[in-house]
Motif scaffolding. Structure first.
Motif, short mmCIF file in Angstrom:
data_model
loop_
_atom_site.label_atom_id
_atom_site.label_comp_id
_atom_site.label_asym_id
_atom_site.label_seq_id
_atom_site.Cartn_x
_atom_site.Cartn_y
_atom_site.Cartn_z
N SER A 44 0.82 -1.21 0.00
CA SER A 44 0.00 0.00 0.00
C SER A 44 0.86 1.27 0.00
CB SER A 44 -0.95 0.01 1.20
OG SER A 44 -0.23 0.15 2.40
N ARG A 45 2.13 1.15 0.29
CA ARG A 45 3.06 2.30 0.30
C ARG A 45 4.36 1.85 -0.35
NH1 ARG A 45 1.34 6.32 4.19
NH2 ARG A 45 3.45 7.13 4.11
N ARG A 46 4.39 1.88 -1.69
CA ARG A 46 5.53 1.31 -2.43
C ARG A 46 6.60 2.36 -2.71
NH1 ARG A 46 4.53 -1.68 -7.33
NH2 ARG A 46 6.29 -2.89 -6.59
N TRP A 47 7.86 1.97 -2.49
CA TRP A 47 9.00 2.82 -2.75
C TRP A 47 10.23 1.96 -2.98
CZ3 TRP A 47 12.77 1.73 0.77
CH2 TRP A 47 12.36 1.21 1.99
N ALA A 48 11.26 2.56 -3.56
CA ALA A 48 12.54 1.87 -3.75
C ALA A 48 13.67 2.90 -3.67
CB ALA A 48 12.59 1.16 -5.10
N PHE A 49 14.78 2.50 -3.08
CA PHE A 49 15.98 3.32 -3.00
C PHE A 49 17.00 2.73 -3.97
CE2 PHE A 49 15.39 4.72 1.73
CZ PHE A 49 14.24 5.41 1.37
N LEU A 50 17.51 3.55 -4.88
CA LEU A 50 18.48 3.11 -5.87
C LEU A 50 19.78 3.87 -5.68
CD1 LEU A 50 16.20 3.11 -9.05
CD2 LEU A 50 16.61 1.24 -7.45
N GLY A 51 20.90 3.22 -5.98
CA GLY A 51 22.18 3.90 -5.80
C GLY A 51 23.30 3.20 -6.54
N ALA A 52 24.50 3.66 -6.24
CA ALA A 52 25.71 3.11 -6.84
C ALA A 52 26.77 2.99 -5.75
CB ALA A 52 26.20 4.01 -7.97
N ASN A 53 27.45 1.88 -5.73
CA ASN A 53 28.50 1.63 -4.74
C ASN A 53 28.00 1.85 -3.31
OD1 ASN A 53 30.44 1.12 -6.81
ND2 ASN A 53 30.60 3.34 -7.09
N GLY A 54 26.75 1.46 -3.06
CA GLY A 54 26.17 1.57 -1.73
C GLY A 54 25.69 2.96 -1.36
N LYS A 55 25.86 3.95 -2.24
CA LYS A 55 25.45 5.33 -1.96
C LYS A 55 24.10 5.60 -2.60
CE LYS A 55 26.63 10.13 -2.40
NZ LYS A 55 27.21 11.13 -3.23
N LEU A 56 23.17 6.10 -1.79
CA LEU A 56 21.83 6.43 -2.26
C LEU A 56 21.89 7.59 -3.25
CD1 LEU A 56 18.75 6.06 -2.05
CD2 LEU A 56 18.80 7.64 -0.11
#
Length: 153
Positions: A44-56
């Motif tokens: 019901s509350r969809r989100w995603a965090f994307l990054g590179a080399n562990g950095k958001l």
């Protein structure tokens, strides 16, 4: 009136509203090689965090309908910088494989006589994007003349 003395600031991460989280995560992972750092477990509350080399770098929030509008105040475009114009062209080739539509045909300069330049396109929700390099676009066309190309698309 007192003015605060701010420490040196840098952009943290960018948050974008998207209409289809799965589609957007797939696009940003394939187009830019981002890794998914975290994602919601609640449908019901969809989100995603994307990054590179562990950095958001980018957060995607599924809380929109329709498509991006350049007609309302808010985000104009999101720009990603790479080191070289060759890297811009490499990303351009990958985006062409993904059938992305470009605003201009290939790399363009940011303005007449300017060394920086890049490519301009949109994500699946129509959010305007740019990938550019600070140098190497000297011989590329400047479709907006002396006006900043990244401002008029």
């Amino acid at each position: 009136m007192t003015t605060a003395i701010a420490p040196e600031l840098a952009t943290g991460h960018i948050g974008l509203n998207v209409s289809d989280l799965d589609r957007s995560v797939d696009f940003y992972r394939r187009a830019f090689g981002f890794e998914q750092l975290a994602a919601s477990a609640d449908d019901s509350r969809r989100w995603a965090f994307l990054g590179a080399n562990g950095k958001l770098v980018l957060t995607l929030w599924e809380q929109s309908a329709g498509a991006f509008s350049a007609e309302t105040p808010g985000l104009h475009h999101l720009s990603f910088q790479v080191d070289t114009i060759e890297q811009v062209r490499s990303i351009e080739a990958l985006l062409r494989e993904l059938s992305v539509s470009f605003v201009h045909d290939g790399v363009v300069a940011h303005g007449e006589g300017v060394a920086s330049g890049g490519i301009f396109f949109a994500d699946p929700d129509g959010i305007r994007l740019e990938v550019y390099a600070p140098t190497g676009a000297d011989s590329a066309p400047a479709p907006s003349g002396a006006a900043p190309t990244c401002g008029f698309f």
